[in-house]
Design an enzyme around this catalytic site. Structure first.
Site, short mmCIF file in Angstrom:
data_model
loop_
_atom_site.label_atom_id
_atom_site.label_comp_id
_atom_site.label_asym_id
_atom_site.label_seq_id
_atom_site.Cartn_x
_atom_site.Cartn_y
_atom_site.Cartn_z
N HIS A 1 58.94 -31.89 -18.26
CA HIS A 1 59.45 -31.79 -16.90
C HIS A 1 59.40 -33.15 -16.20
CE1 HIS A 1 58.96 -31.09 -12.52
NE2 HIS A 1 59.89 -30.18 -12.73
N CYS B 1 39.03 -51.49 19.21
CA CYS B 1 39.98 -50.95 18.23
C CYS B 1 41.09 -50.15 18.89
CB CYS B 1 39.26 -50.08 17.20
SG CYS B 1 38.32 -48.71 17.90
#
Length: 785
Positions: free
Chosen positions: A425, A735
């Site tokens: 597959h 931050c």
């Protein structure tokens, strides 16, 4: 009548019997050795859904966004339910059983008398045959069901299961992507005498990637399902089509085989005996017979074919044939084949004698199943729950691909599997999607680390460490994030980068940042699609921790030894409510002021413990660059409680860097007491700090214009905190998004902040701004002295 016999159908009947059945009819007519059987026609399926009145709902429920994994799953489940729970009409059921009893073990028809002894009933294979399947322009490989060793007692149910598989997740996805209308695709079902194969496999009458005049044969012990599904790495035989000479033989270690259970008739996996595991499957005579049949099949159809075959009691049987859909018109013969041509045998696990001196760089090798070179972060997929974590440009590493993995395979830049061959597959779908692939690599999932940068060569079948120079550009190239000015400004103030998701770590690292100032754990959890409690209930505590560790390691490895600050879970209840299992989340008027951050972690310590366990494991792996950060802290008492839980989880706060977010005025005002609790750093979250200080919801359009991180009150809290922390030896950082703004950068550097964390696209600009401010401060100091 609901059925037609295979020896009565031809290629012109594809609209009635589907591609597989039409092909089998053609092979039978050409005199090839095809097991006898019949087909439940596509018209029977269409009449079934229309007479039952489920057709309209069926087509409506599968009209979904095929890139949405949740929508795909729900559409499949409802479509499957509609079909399998609708009774089969009595007359159709009788036609199927009458035809079944007309088969016997000699593969000829009988008078249709039924047997009183179900154990003497013949075994049959029940295979889907979609009317758009196996056509020249598309391959629906693995999308519809196949059932082996079926008898009368469950034959009708298996037919309905095949019908339902027309609406599997991968089939819905594939048809949407290829532009096939669901309402225009019907499905027939082939019922065919089983061949109790001693050996079986697949044959390409031309090379499936390049179109070179080579016949590729793959063979393994037992039933062919093991080869087609990729569950076993088969032997690989390359034959020159012009001379019929076998130019390459690669003997794989065949660990398992699929066989018919003698007692139940079920298809089961069985270990291959020691004497056969490394033994050659096909003899020269068998190869010659297969090659002759392959040429005859290709001659009949006039184009290269992908043929499934089986050998039983010395006889070769052709199980099906379909066009090879992956050979483009502009393919050119390659100078190298997947295996060096030789007259002898080579072991699949041995190095190729023609490899260059770069052998030391090769991590794993297998079969080059889909051409091209791809480089990216390895994404090890051990279960389907990981699929949503596969981002554009990742390299999927898995034992073998399943059809449900196709959406993720489309996002990936390359595929590597432990098992499987050229006809698995993974190989078929990768070639059609144009994604480079290496299959049958044996130990890729064990050898390659999640987040590791690798380069795969889909022509040579090699996987190397790092990034090759000749790789094709990924969808979102790392170079986009790399600064255009090569010299990094040297600054005393560190400039770090914010990383939203671990998959972005490679791009973030390319900025030249001094580390990661913020990596949010909630994004790792939200990507699972389930609340932590639900995910643990479904998969177990270990699986949940593994997910966190994998994501944390991705960033830690990319930046090592530069620091990576990872914040523990901080997801408002309204975000968790959108996940599976989120129905129990509290309904809060203002979730930003509610059950989140460290207060939630302390209230639900069992979930917090799993996060801490993930940190401990990261430290045990040697990633001492990871720093733990606690969100939405108010006071020292919360910090002390969290510190004790860290100790209980096996984390030593005295040796590992840890700290808190300053997101509330309370935390800023309590900074001395918080510092005395033992934190190594604090980091300002300016988004929350600003809205809590100014009582302004930044997402409220009526007051959003009053949201200002540079407000004097906000700056005063930041300035006082930095000054106190400098006196106490605690590092400070920012931050929030404000860290990317020049005015904020100027203020912070002047205040003496330790580090600034910026967005990926702003890192170099912030570095230059920091350098300018630092130089000005030095100059002012000199001038004033």
């Amino acid at each position: 009548m609901a059925v037609s016999w295979l020896d009565e159908v031809r290629s012109t009947d594809v609209g009635t019997v589907g591609g597989k059945a039409a092909s089998l009819g053609e092979l039978t007519d050409a005199g090839l050795p095809v097991p006898s059987g019949f087909v439940v026609t596509a018209a029977t399926y269409r009449e079934f859904i229309e007479t039952a009145g489920i057709d309209k709902e069926l087509f409506n429920v599968v009209d979904v966004d095929h890139e949405d994994s949740t929508a795909l799953r729900e559409a499949h489940e409802r479509a499957h339910q509609l079909i399998v729970e609708t009774p089969m009409p009595d007359e159709v059921k009788q036609d199927i059983l009458d035809s079944y009893y007309s088969l016997n073990s000699t593969e000829s028809r009988t008078d249709g008398d039924t047997s009183d002894d179900s154990e003497s009933d013949p075994f049959v294979a029940v295979r889907s045959s979609a009317t758009a399947e196996d056509l020249p322009d598309a391959s629906f490989a693995g999308q519809q069901e196949t059932f082996l060793n079926v008898r009368s007692d469950n034959l009708v149910d298996r037919v309905k299961e095949c019908w339902a598989s027309l609406f599997s997740q991968r089939a819905i996805y594939y048809r949407n992507r290829q532009g096939f209308s669901h309402s225009n695709v019907d499905i027939a079902v082939v019922v065919q005498q089983m061949v109790d194969a001693e050996k079986s496999g697949v044959m390409f009458t031309s090379h499936p990637s390049s179109g070179d005049p080579q016949i590729i044969i793959e063979a393994a012990w037992g039933l062919g399902e093991a080869v087609v599904s990729g569950a076993v790495s088969p032997d690989n035989y390359t034959v020159d089509r012009e001379t019929a000479e076998t130019t390459s033989v690669s003997i794989a270690e065949k660990k398992m085989m699929m066989v018919k259970d003698a007692q139940t008739g079920e298809t089961v996996e069985q270990d291959v005996s020691a004497d056969k595991r490394d033994a050659r499957v096909l003899s020269d005579d068998e190869i010659a017979e297969l090659v002759a049949l392959g040429k005859k099949v290709e001659s009949h159809y006039g184009e290269p074919q992908d043929v499934e075959w089986a050998i039983y009691d010395g006889s070769v049987h052709m199980l099906q044939s379909r066009p090879i859909t992956t050979i483009s018109d502009d393919t050119r013969p390659r100078s190298e084949s997947n295996h060096q041509a030789s007259n002898g045998e080579i072991n699949a696990d041995s190095p190729d004698s023609t490899e260059s001196a770069n052998d030391a760089e090769i991590l794993v090798r297998g079969l080059g199943a889909s051409p091209g070179i791809a480089a990216g972060e390895a994404r090890v997929v051990t279960k389907l729950d990981h699929l949503d974590q596969v981002s554009d440009g990742d390299i999927i590493i898995t034992e073998m691909t399943m059809p449900d993995m196709v959406p993720a395979m489309k996002r990936a830049s390359g595929i590597i599997t432990d098992e499987g061959g050229m006809t698995s597959h993974a190989s078929i779908v990768s070639r059609e999607l144009g994604v480079p692939a290496v299959v049958g690599a044996g130990s890729a999932t064990a050898t390659l680390d999640d987040g590791q940068l690798v380069t795969l060569d889909g022509d040579k079948g090699t996987v190397r460490e790092g990034e090759a120079e000749e790789k094709e550009q990924p969808h979102e190239p790392i170079e986009d994030a790399r600064p255009t000015t090569p010299v990094k400004p040297m600054t005393a103030t560190e400039v770090k980068v914010n990383v939203s998701i671990p998959e972005a770590a490679d791009r973030a690292a390319a900025t030249g940042a001094d580390g990661v100032g913020l990596l949010r754990m909630e994004h790792m959890v939200l990507s699972l699609g389930k609340t932590p409690e639900q995910y643990i209930a479904d998969n177990g505590e270990r699986a949940y921790i593994d997910e966190l560790v994998d994501d944390m390691r991705t960033a830690a490895e990319e930046f090592y030894p530069r620091p990576v600050r990872i914040r523990t879970l901080d997801a408002p209840t309204d975000e968790f409510r959108q996940l599976e299992g989120g129905d129990d989340e509290p309904h809060e008027h203002n979730p930003m002021l509610g059950y989140r951050g460290i207060r939630r972690s302390l209230d639900a310590p069992e979930i917090f413990k799993h996060e801490l366990d993930a940190f401990r494991r990261i430290y045990e792996m040697g990633y001492d660059n990871v720093e733990l950060m606690l969100p939405l802290v108010n006071d020292a008492e919360e910090v002390i409680q969290a510190r004790e839980l860290m100790k209980r989880a096996g984390i030593d706060p005295s040796t590992q860097e840890w700290g808190i977010m300053i997101e509330t005025p309370a935390a800023a005002l309590e900074i001395e007491e918080i510092a005395e609790a033992g934190v190594d750093f604090v980091s300002f979250g300016t988004n929350d700090l600003t809205q809590y200080t100014l009582a302004v919801d930044r997402n409220n359009e009526h007051v959003a214009d009053q949201f200002d991180e540079l407000h004097p009150a906000v700056l005063s809290l930041i300035d006082n905190t930095i000054e106190t922390c400098r006196d106490l030896g605690v590092k400070t950082s920012i931050c929030g998004q404000a860290g990317s703004k020049p005015k904020m950068v100027q203020f912070l550097v002047e205040a003496g902040i330790s580090s600034i964390s910026a967005n990926i696209d702003a890192v170099r600009d912030v570095q230059h701004e920091v350098k300018r401010v630092e130089q000005r401060l030095i100059l002012d100091s000199v001038r004033s002295s």
